[in-house]
Design an enzyme around this catalytic site. Sequence first.
Site, PDB file in Angstrom:
ATOM      1  N   GLY A   1       0.769  -1.178   0.184  1.00 12.92           N
ATOM      2  CA  GLY A   1      -0.044   0.131  -0.014  1.00 12.92           C
ATOM      3  C   GLY A   1       0.892   1.297  -0.024  1.00 12.92           C
ATOM      4  O   GLY A   1       2.132   1.300  -0.113  1.00 12.92           O
TER       5      GLY A   1
ATOM      6  N   PRO B   1       2.775   4.806   1.126  1.00 16.36           N
ATOM      7  CA  PRO B   1       3.339   5.157   2.464  1.00 16.36           C
ATOM      8  C   PRO B   1       2.435   5.812   3.367  1.00 16.36           C
ATOM      9  O   PRO B   1       1.383   6.511   3.057  1.00 16.36           O
ATOM     10  CB  PRO B   1       4.336   6.285   2.047  1.00 16.36           C
ATOM     11  CG  PRO B   1       4.542   6.151   0.523  1.00 16.36           C
ATOM     12  CD  PRO B   1       3.116   5.687  -0.038  1.00 16.36           C
TER      13      PRO B   1
ATOM     14  N   GLY C   1      -0.213   2.618   7.584  1.00 12.13           N
ATOM     15  CA  GLY C   1      -0.451   1.640   8.701  1.00 12.13           C
ATOM     16  C   GLY C   1       0.321   0.344   8.613  1.00 12.13           C
ATOM     17  O   GLY C   1      -0.095  -0.496   9.310  1.00 12.13           O
TER      18      GLY C   1
ATOM     19  N   SER D   1      -4.956   2.442 -18.326  1.00 11.07           N
ATOM     20  CA  SER D   1      -6.132   2.793 -17.875  1.00 11.07           C
ATOM     21  C   SER D   1      -6.900   4.089 -18.313  1.00 11.07           C
ATOM     22  O   SER D   1      -8.062   4.705 -18.146  1.00 11.07           O
ATOM     23  CB  SER D   1      -6.116   2.776 -16.284  1.00 11.07           C
ATOM     24  OG  SER D   1      -5.541   3.741 -15.908  1.00 11.07           O
TER      25      SER D   1
ATOM     26  N   LYS E   1      -8.474   5.262  -7.018  1.00  9.69           N
ATOM     27  CA  LYS E   1      -9.030   6.041  -7.897  1.00  9.69           C
ATOM     28  C   LYS E   1     -10.285   6.775  -7.483  1.00  9.69           C
ATOM     29  O   LYS E   1     -10.375   7.861  -7.757  1.00  9.69           O
ATOM     30  CB  LYS E   1      -9.002   5.335  -9.299  1.00  9.69           C
ATOM     31  CG  LYS E   1      -7.578   5.012  -9.999  1.00  9.69           C
ATOM     32  CD  LYS E   1      -7.870   4.251 -11.111  1.00  9.69           C
ATOM     33  CE  LYS E   1      -6.388   3.760 -11.859  1.00  9.69           C
ATOM     34  NZ  LYS E   1      -6.637   2.754 -13.050  1.00  9.69           N
TER      35      LYS E   1
END
Length: 842
Positions: free
Chosen positions: A404, A406, A409, A727, A770
């Site tokens: 994930g 920065p 957690g 995308s 997004k």
Amino acid sequence: MGERLTLPVLPLRETVVFPGVAVPISAGRPGTMEAIQKALEGDRRMLAVCQRENVEEATPELLHQMGVIVRIVQVQRGRGGLQLLLQGEQRALALSYRRSGEAMLEAVVKSVEDQAPPSATDSAFTALDRELRERAAELGRRRGIPAEALAQLVEGVESPGAFADLVAFYVDVPPAEKQALLELLAVEERMRSVLIAVERDLLRLEAQQEIQQQVQEELGEKQRELLLREQMKAIQRELGEENEAGELEELKERLAALPLPEDARSEVQRELRRLERTPAQSAEYQVIRTYLEWVTELPWGERTEDKIDLGVAQQILDEDHYGLEDVKDRVLEFLAVRKLQMEAASAGVPASPAEGLLPGVSRAVEGTEAAETAGGAGVAETENDIPQAKARAVGRGPILLFVGPPGVGKTSIAKSIARALGRKYVRVALGGARDEADVRGHRRTYVGAMPGRIVQGLRQAGTKNPVFLLDEVDKLGVSLQGDPAAALLEVLDPAQNHAFVDHYLGVPFDLSEVMFIATANWRDHIPAPLLDRMELVDFAGYTEQEKLEIAKRFLLPRQRRESGLADEQLEVTDAAIQKLVSGYTREAGVRQLERELGKLARKAARRIAGGQVTKIAVDADEVQPLLGRARVHPERAAAEDTVGVATGMYYTPMGGDIMFVEASISQGKDNLILTGQLGDVMKESARAAFTYAKTHHDRLGIPEDHLKDLEIHIHVPAGAIPKDGPSAGVTMATALVSALSGRPARHDLAMTGEITLTGRVLPIGGVKEKVLGAHRAGIAEVILPRENEPDLDDLPVEVREHLSFHLVGDLGEVLALALRGASLHEGKIIFPEAGVPAPAGY
């Protein structure tokens, strides 16, 4: 005499150094340490000179005038001081001594040359040289020097004066006599004096051998052993090595108490024997000693007992983190499976795959049972081995990989898992590691060798079953020294890590009970074989509402404490926090938000400490006066519909956001221009969109003659930032069709999806990030590929309530939704004129 030099002084007790001789020295006196430091900062040269008396403090009056200029070849730190290897270079005369610094001595010296010997044709001098070499060789044989080494010493030094210095250093005479030999500048006279000293030493050795032979005949075996031990103690007292002998005995006891595997114990015993035979002053002694110290400090048999209470674990996770419900659920599932495994192992029941909850567990347990049946590695042969075998069977589970942006957690969740299990926690940062030795350690043949980060982390934890966090595994590098990611394959493979061999230790160490957790920002940067050994847990960015709650519950109280403020002395309203989130931070996590709250707390602390106020309440209007103008200007939804401008969505490790794609049409030579620092994949998407527009112009309501002699320019703003990925295909196609048709694209709608030449809309990744970025930017509606519909379940409830989602499978559906006034009728895009209703069924 040579030129004058000013050199730091190395005062020696009971030792005389000669030119051309390498001498190991132990240093620990403050003045000596200061002098050594100064020499190391310069050209590493010192004046080594013997003291007249063996006293602690060296003064100029106690030092001889004649010494030797030496160069420091090697330095090693030991207990209580430094171990030096000095190389004697040339005799030197101290013209004066003086104090310098805090305690060191300096000397003004002049180098002194030998008085030339007689010509090599002088028969008397040649006979003297031969006699000295023969008697020195005899002395060496009496002392047990191997014949090959002795021949190299005798034949390797051709100069008679240099050979006399070499023998003078090793001959057993009092320091005063050695000093006298040093001060003899006439080579022939020095050779005669050294020959006399050698003859005396030979006579002493012969007498000593006769006495020892007589004593051995008179004493029995036990008395001889007792006498030898007493002699050893006396010698150690004379040499000042009594403490080292005591420390060596203590080290033996510590090693004997360790529950080492058989191969490890054999290696340790071998190194112990080498240590006992090695002089304490040699560099090899410190290398072996350091190795054995590392062995004693590793947790060969130390482990903590897991105490898994799912209710307590849920409470700990909720106390430490807000949100992250999917991650918490996965962690609790992981702990639940481990608890069932522990209960099965305690009851003596072979662990099961736990109804498919934990892939890989059945293989680990079956491997253990097979080993017990075959009598191979891992057999619980004794009662002491049974707990370890059970712990190993329980310990083998999936290795979690937290991926994930920065600050969301990942690291703190690993700490919470350690708290919930009652295990020690250790973190190793792998970002930037480019050498295989970072993981596996260096072989002991290298100077400064040390274990790898895995073994270092286990020593830090003090137990063999800690929660071990491998941070930033996506940032491992590759160099000529090897690939650290490849070295991690063994560490993270449950079938291999029970016999992990660190190059420094040289013996297997069991890592099967370690709970490894890895973190990364980019999954694509992790090598496929390494990724295959881990189970992925995705961490998404926080919404603005989640950041508000995290700031109120965790960040603001922590910053109050760090600034010395009470709760009532600094109050920050929700509106102020929301302004910080939107105007002063641009991140998926909350690190920058905490830094901004820290600035507020410090400014409040300054005012309160200065007596200006007693407490401060910060509202949204007071944020800018305190922190200055907003430094972050995130993209916001456009104010109005614009021809040739469509709104897309993108995702980076910092979170999601929106972007604008602009298309412009002008007369030209059928050329497509792409700008905005686009990557190859985005350029291909733009070309695919242009080809789709040309081949489907009749469906799109674009006259064919409008497509001739055109120059089309597609631009994505923020040109300094590289952009890539498939995308943006639907966004580019929408902007292009908008420009060709002259119809504006809706400003309140954002889209994402890959397109094909036939107009199909393919699924993409990063949907949650997004959509969260679009929500922050004020977008009202979102177009997503139909195959991404399951990803909507990952969105927070408040986001799903505020946004409208359109799931599409064809580009025609996208254009009908995105272009103002357009509709899709019988496969064609229709743009009704003002006042003309759309076709039925729109």
